[in-house]
Design a protein around this motif. Structure first.
Motif, PDB file in Angstrom:
ATOM      1  N   UNK A 155       0.846  -1.185   0.000  1.00 40.50           N
ATOM      2  CA  UNK A 155       0.000   0.000   0.000  1.00 40.50           C
ATOM      3  C   UNK A 155       0.879   1.231   0.000  1.00 40.50           C
ATOM      4  N   UNK A 156       0.308   2.337  -0.440  1.00 37.34           N
ATOM      5  CA  UNK A 156       1.060   3.592  -0.513  1.00 37.34           C
ATOM      6  C   UNK A 156       0.245   4.700   0.136  1.00 37.34           C
ATOM      7  N   UNK A 157       0.868   5.357   1.104  1.00 39.35           N
ATOM      8  CA  UNK A 157       0.175   6.452   1.795  1.00 39.35           C
ATOM      9  C   UNK A 157       1.175   7.557   2.126  1.00 39.35           C
ATOM     10  N   UNK A 158       1.843   8.077   1.101  1.00 34.62           N
ATOM     11  CA  UNK A 158       2.895   9.069   1.311  1.00 34.62           C
ATOM     12  C   UNK A 158       2.350  10.460   1.628  1.00 34.62           C
ATOM     13  N   UNK A 159       1.213  10.803   1.056  1.00 35.18           N
ATOM     14  CA  UNK A 159       0.685  12.152   1.293  1.00 35.18           C
ATOM     15  C   UNK A 159      -0.180  12.184   2.550  1.00 35.18           C
ATOM     16  N   UNK A 160      -0.313  13.365   3.126  1.00 33.08           N
ATOM     17  CA  UNK A 160      -1.108  13.528   4.346  1.00 33.08           C
ATOM     18  C   UNK A 160      -2.561  13.088   4.156  1.00 33.08           C
ATOM     19  N   UNK A 161      -3.214  13.471   3.053  1.00 36.38           N
ATOM     20  CA  UNK A 161      -4.613  13.036   2.891  1.00 36.38           C
ATOM     21  C   UNK A 161      -4.758  11.514   2.783  1.00 36.38           C
ATOM     22  N   UNK A 162      -3.843  10.872   2.074  1.00 37.28           N
ATOM     23  CA  UNK A 162      -3.933   9.415   1.934  1.00 37.28           C
ATOM     24  C   UNK A 162      -3.613   8.744   3.265  1.00 37.28           C
ATOM     25  N   UNK A 173      -6.665   8.895   5.374  1.00 35.47           N
ATOM     26  CA  UNK A 173      -7.664   7.897   4.958  1.00 35.47           C
ATOM     27  C   UNK A 173      -7.248   6.508   5.410  1.00 35.47           C
ATOM     28  N   UNK A 174      -5.959   6.198   5.319  1.00 36.66           N
ATOM     29  CA  UNK A 174      -5.454   4.911   5.784  1.00 36.66           C
ATOM     30  C   UNK A 174      -5.703   4.751   7.275  1.00 36.66           C
ATOM     31  N   UNK A 175      -5.338   5.755   8.044  1.00 31.81           N
ATOM     32  CA  UNK A 175      -5.509   5.690   9.500  1.00 31.81           C
ATOM     33  C   UNK A 175      -6.979   5.458   9.860  1.00 31.81           C
ATOM     34  N   UNK A 176      -7.868   6.179   9.204  1.00 29.37           N
ATOM     35  CA  UNK A 176      -9.295   6.002   9.466  1.00 29.37           C
ATOM     36  C   UNK A 176      -9.752   4.604   9.061  1.00 29.37           C
ATOM     37  N   UNK A 177      -9.273   4.124   7.913  1.00 30.43           N
ATOM     38  CA  UNK A 177      -9.692   2.816   7.406  1.00 30.43           C
ATOM     39  C   UNK A 177      -9.277   1.683   8.336  1.00 30.43           C
ATOM     40  N   UNK A 203       4.186  13.917   9.261  1.00 25.17           N
ATOM     41  CA  UNK A 203       4.367  14.183   7.834  1.00 25.17           C
ATOM     42  C   UNK A 203       5.139  13.018   7.227  1.00 25.17           C
ATOM     43  N   UNK A 204       5.336  13.076   5.922  1.00 27.50           N
ATOM     44  CA  UNK A 204       5.986  11.962   5.234  1.00 27.50           C
ATOM     45  C   UNK A 204       7.379  11.695   5.788  1.00 27.50           C
ATOM     46  N   UNK A 205       8.135  12.733   6.070  1.00 29.98           N
ATOM     47  CA  UNK A 205       9.492  12.551   6.597  1.00 29.98           C
ATOM     48  C   UNK A 205       9.453  11.873   7.966  1.00 29.98           C
ATOM     49  N   UNK A 206       8.513  12.273   8.793  1.00 31.85           N
ATOM     50  CA  UNK A 206       8.380  11.651  10.119  1.00 31.85           C
ATOM     51  C   UNK A 206       7.969  10.199   9.987  1.00 31.85           C
ATOM     52  N   UNK A 207       7.089   9.909   9.043  1.00 27.53           N
ATOM     53  CA  UNK A 207       6.665   8.518   8.848  1.00 27.53           C
ATOM     54  C   UNK A 207       7.835   7.657   8.379  1.00 27.53           C
ATOM     55  N   UNK A 208       8.712   8.220   7.555  1.00 18.78           N
ATOM     56  CA  UNK A 208       9.893   7.472   7.111  1.00 18.78           C
ATOM     57  C   UNK A 208      10.828   7.238   8.294  1.00 18.78           C
ATOM     58  N   UNK A 209      11.043   8.272   9.111  1.00 14.66           N
ATOM     59  CA  UNK A 209      11.916   8.119  10.285  1.00 14.66           C
ATOM     60  C   UNK A 209      11.369   7.080  11.254  1.00 14.66           C
ATOM     61  N   UNK A 220       4.659   0.837  10.329  1.00 18.20           N
ATOM     62  CA  UNK A 220       4.364  -0.506   9.814  1.00 18.20           C
ATOM     63  C   UNK A 220       3.689  -1.366  10.873  1.00 18.20           C
ATOM     64  N   UNK A 221       4.138  -1.256  12.118  1.00 17.74           N
ATOM     65  CA  UNK A 221       3.557  -2.059  13.202  1.00 17.74           C
ATOM     66  C   UNK A 221       2.074  -1.741  13.388  1.00 17.74           C
ATOM     67  N   UNK A 222       1.711  -0.484  13.279  1.00 15.67           N
ATOM     68  CA  UNK A 222       0.296  -0.090  13.410  1.00 15.67           C
ATOM     69  C   UNK A 222      -0.534  -0.712  12.295  1.00 15.67           C
ATOM     70  N   UNK A 223      -0.018  -0.658  11.088  1.00 14.66           N
ATOM     71  CA  UNK A 223      -0.746  -1.209   9.941  1.00 14.66           C
ATOM     72  C   UNK A 223      -0.796  -2.730  10.038  1.00 14.66           C
ATOM     73  N   UNK A 224       0.319  -3.343  10.394  1.00 17.12           N
ATOM     74  CA  UNK A 224       0.373  -4.799  10.496  1.00 17.12           C
ATOM     75  C   UNK A 224      -0.554  -5.333  11.581  1.00 17.12           C
ATOM     76  N   UNK A 225      -0.685  -4.608  12.675  1.00 11.76           N
ATOM     77  CA  UNK A 225      -1.592  -5.043  13.743  1.00 11.76           C
ATOM     78  C   UNK A 225      -3.015  -5.143  13.206  1.00 11.76           C
ATOM     79  N   UNK A 226      -3.416  -4.181  12.414  1.00 13.85           N
ATOM     80  CA  UNK A 226      -4.750  -4.220  11.795  1.00 13.85           C
ATOM     81  C   UNK A 226      -4.822  -5.342  10.757  1.00 13.85           C
ATOM     82  N   UNK A 227      -3.790  -5.443   9.927  1.00 12.93           N
ATOM     83  CA  UNK A 227      -3.813  -6.414   8.830  1.00 12.93           C
ATOM     84  C   UNK A 227      -3.928  -7.846   9.338  1.00 12.93           C
TER      85      UNK A 227
END
Length: 72
Positions: free
Chosen positions: A2-9, A12-16, A30-36, A42-49
């Protein structure tokens, strides 16, 4: 994948995935913080997945307009 680089996406991912508060987390501000903080993000997304099937994940993310695709 999945790709969620921009703030709006990312919002939407976080809400989904049922975690809309992630957008207020400074680690994901922001994107830089998410990369850092990629491992934490990834752990947040994987927990849901882990709670849904691949089909359910695709359906949920597509409905939220989050770019997603299977990698074979």
């Amino acid at each position: 994948m999945l790709a969620a680089a921009s703030a709006p996406v990312f919002a939407r991912l976080a809400a989904a995935i049922g975690k809309p508060g992630l957008v207020d987390d400074p680690r994901f501000a922001d994107a830089a913080a998410r990369v850092r903080n990629e491992d934490a993000c990834d752990a947040e997304i994987e927990a849901w997945a882990r709670t849904v099937t691949v089909e359910e994940a695709e359906e949920t993310l597509r409905a939220a307009k989050v770019p997603v695709a299977r990698i074979y």
